[in-house]
Design a protein around this motif. Structure first.
Motif, PDB file in Angstrom:
ATOM      1  N   ASP A  42      -9.743  36.744  39.676  1.00  0.00           N
ATOM      2  CA  ASP A  42      -9.621  35.569  40.524  1.00  0.00           C
ATOM      3  C   ASP A  42     -10.304  35.854  41.864  1.00  0.00           C
ATOM      4  O   ASP A  42     -10.276  36.993  42.357  1.00  0.00           O
ATOM      5  N   PRO A  43     -10.942  34.857  42.476  1.00  0.00           N
ATOM      6  CA  PRO A  43     -11.597  35.082  43.775  1.00  0.00           C
ATOM      7  C   PRO A  43     -10.670  35.654  44.837  1.00  0.00           C
ATOM      8  O   PRO A  43     -11.125  36.333  45.770  1.00  0.00           O
ATOM      9  N   SER A  44      -9.367  35.406  44.710  1.00  0.00           N
ATOM     10  CA  SER A  44      -8.414  35.925  45.689  1.00  0.00           C
ATOM     11  C   SER A  44      -8.172  37.426  45.535  1.00  0.00           C
ATOM     12  O   SER A  44      -7.627  38.070  46.438  1.00  0.00           O
ATOM     13  N   GLN A  45      -8.569  38.005  44.397  1.00  0.00           N
ATOM     14  CA  GLN A  45      -8.385  39.445  44.167  1.00  0.00           C
ATOM     15  C   GLN A  45      -9.486  40.212  44.890  1.00  0.00           C
ATOM     16  O   GLN A  45     -10.665  40.068  44.571  1.00  0.00           O
ATOM     17  N   LYS A  46      -9.112  41.056  45.820  1.00  0.00           N
ATOM     18  CA  LYS A  46     -10.098  41.755  46.653  1.00  0.00           C
ATOM     19  C   LYS A  46     -10.387  43.171  46.168  1.00  0.00           C
ATOM     20  O   LYS A  46     -11.439  43.721  46.458  1.00  0.00           O
ATOM     21  N   GLN A  47      -9.434  43.788  45.441  1.00  0.00           N
ATOM     22  CA  GLN A  47      -9.617  45.156  44.958  1.00  0.00           C
ATOM     23  C   GLN A  47      -9.706  45.162  43.435  1.00  0.00           C
ATOM     24  O   GLN A  47      -9.129  44.307  42.761  1.00  0.00           O
ATOM     25  N   ASP A  48     -10.427  46.154  42.913  1.00  0.00           N
ATOM     26  CA  ASP A  48     -10.495  46.306  41.462  1.00  0.00           C
ATOM     27  C   ASP A  48      -9.098  46.568  40.902  1.00  0.00           C
ATOM     28  O   ASP A  48      -8.272  47.237  41.546  1.00  0.00           O
ATOM     29  N   SER A  49      -8.819  46.052  39.713  1.00  0.00           N
ATOM     30  CA  SER A  49      -7.517  46.239  39.087  1.00  0.00           C
ATOM     31  C   SER A  49      -7.660  47.041  37.791  1.00  0.00           C
ATOM     32  O   SER A  49      -8.718  47.026  37.153  1.00  0.00           O
ATOM     33  N   TYR A  50      -6.573  47.724  37.425  1.00  0.00           N
ATOM     34  CA  TYR A  50      -6.550  48.570  36.227  1.00  0.00           C
ATOM     35  C   TYR A  50      -5.253  48.297  35.463  1.00  0.00           C
ATOM     36  O   TYR A  50      -4.199  48.795  35.825  1.00  0.00           O
ATOM     37  N   ASP A  51      -5.360  47.486  34.433  1.00  0.00           N
ATOM     38  CA  ASP A  51      -4.206  47.154  33.601  1.00  0.00           C
ATOM     39  C   ASP A  51      -4.195  48.045  32.363  1.00  0.00           C
ATOM     40  O   ASP A  51      -5.236  48.245  31.722  1.00  0.00           O
ATOM     41  N   ILE A  52      -3.031  48.564  32.012  1.00  0.00           N
ATOM     42  CA  ILE A  52      -2.850  49.357  30.790  1.00  0.00           C
ATOM     43  C   ILE A  52      -2.112  48.482  29.781  1.00  0.00           C
ATOM     44  O   ILE A  52      -0.997  48.030  30.051  1.00  0.00           O
ATOM     45  N   LEU A  53      -2.739  48.227  28.641  1.00  0.00           N
ATOM     46  CA  LEU A  53      -2.108  47.458  27.580  1.00  0.00           C
ATOM     47  C   LEU A  53      -1.807  48.399  26.416  1.00  0.00           C
ATOM     48  O   LEU A  53      -2.729  48.984  25.828  1.00  0.00           O
ATOM     49  N   VAL A  54      -0.539  48.568  26.097  1.00  0.00           N
ATOM     50  CA  VAL A  54      -0.128  49.427  24.988  1.00  0.00           C
ATOM     51  C   VAL A  54       0.181  48.516  23.805  1.00  0.00           C
ATOM     52  O   VAL A  54       1.170  47.775  23.822  1.00  0.00           O
ATOM     53  N   CYS A  55      -0.686  48.556  22.803  1.00  0.00           N
ATOM     54  CA  CYS A  55      -0.515  47.605  21.710  1.00  0.00           C
ATOM     55  C   CYS A  55      -0.949  48.195  20.378  1.00  0.00           C
ATOM     56  O   CYS A  55      -0.558  49.324  20.056  1.00  0.00           O
TER      57      CYS A  55
END
Length: 299
Positions: A226-239
């Motif tokens: 989203d444009p409001s996100q200023k920093q890189d994100s790191y999501d962990i999906l365990v599936c």
């Protein structure tokens, strides 16, 4: 026909007469339009006896869809009415400002972890718990994620027992990272695979139900920031393996029916990045560098 004969000689000299893929690429380069390409197909039968020319041509012509997540900036804001050149400069400036405001600036990283080895002889999901080896595998991927020391945003776990147990072990290595559960990333049958396999044939209704759910999961988690996100994100999906393989095919805009053409080890890591432009980069698929050979299992 002189070009065609010259191409045959070139292929034979290079030792590629029996290589359909290489010959097809050269023929595609020589014949840019479909009709010309098809017209020479019979003449090339010696080199390419079994190749479906039209399929190859269509595949090469496929372009990357930058609006695959429906978040391309110019699709999010209302267009300026009328001729762009005839509008007041202030209107053009306002459009440009809104366009810039709609652009992403951060990268979303998704680390997809397949669950550990589990008891396949159990009748219910609750009893399909991790084996001793599966817990060891989960510990190793937990240690690996901790060693990477990335600024993790959250852990999202499937609600199936084997994935939940794997995520909880990982969480002991990353206790400060918030963790939530999601039914959408439960294991299932995403789409009828091509080619099919004889020992795995779910009923059509299973593909119909699971496919919609897993596609919903893809749309929920795979999109640019989203444009409001200023920093890189790191999501962990365990599936699960089927879910991850389908995600990779969809993210790269490959035919999703090909999801069963590759396999994933338990507690392997697949790393996908979605850039602000909408481009997708896959850094690893099924990485097992953290596992010993004895810990590499697929069930």
């Amino acid at each position: 026909m002189s070009i065609l004969r010259g191409t045959k000689k070139l292929l034979l000299a290079a030792g590629l007469a029996g290589c359909g893929a290489a010959a097809a690429v050269l023929f595609t380069g020589l014949h840019k339009d479909t009709e010309s390409f098809k017209a020479h197909a019979s003449s090339a039968s010696l080199l390419l006896p079994d190749y479906k020319f039209i399929n190859l041509h269509n595949y090469i012509a496929t372009k990357w869809d930058y609006n695959w997540d429906r978040r391309e900036p110019n699709s999010l804001i209302a267009p300026i009415k009328g001729d762009f050149g005839s509008l007041p400069e202030c209107d053009q400036d306002d459009y440009n400002r809104r366009l810039e405001k709609a652009k992403s600036t951060a990268t979303r990283h998704l680390l997809l972890i397949r669950h550990g080895q589990y008891r396949m002889d159990a009748d219910t999901d609750e009893l399909r718990q991790l084996t001793s080896l599966g817990r060891d595998q989960a510990n190793r991927i937990g240690e690996r994620l901790k060693e990477l020391d990335l600024p993790y945003t959250r852990i999202i776990k499937s609600t199936m027992t084997r994935a939940t147990e794997t995520a909880e072990i990982i969480h002991t290595h990353l206790p400060d990272i918030p963790m939530t559960a999601c039914d959408f990333i439960r294991e299932g049958s995403p789409i009828v695979p091509e080619p099919p396999i004889s020992n795995w044939k779910p009923e059509p209704k299973q593909f119909f139900q699971d496919g919609a759910r897993i596609e919903s999961a893809f749309r929920k988690y795979f999109h640019r920031a989203d444009p409001s996100q200023k920093q890189d994100s790191y999501d962990i999906l365990v599936c699960h393996g089927n879910v991850i393989r389908y995600f990779v095919c969809r993210a790269l805009q490959f035919p999703p029916e090909g999801w069963l053409r590759f396999s994933l080890y338990n507690c392997s890591m697949t790393w996908v990045a979605i850039k602000p432009s909408g481009r997708v980069i896959v850094y690893t698929v099924g990485d097992t560098g953290h596992l010993s050979r004895a810990q590499m299992t697929t069930n």
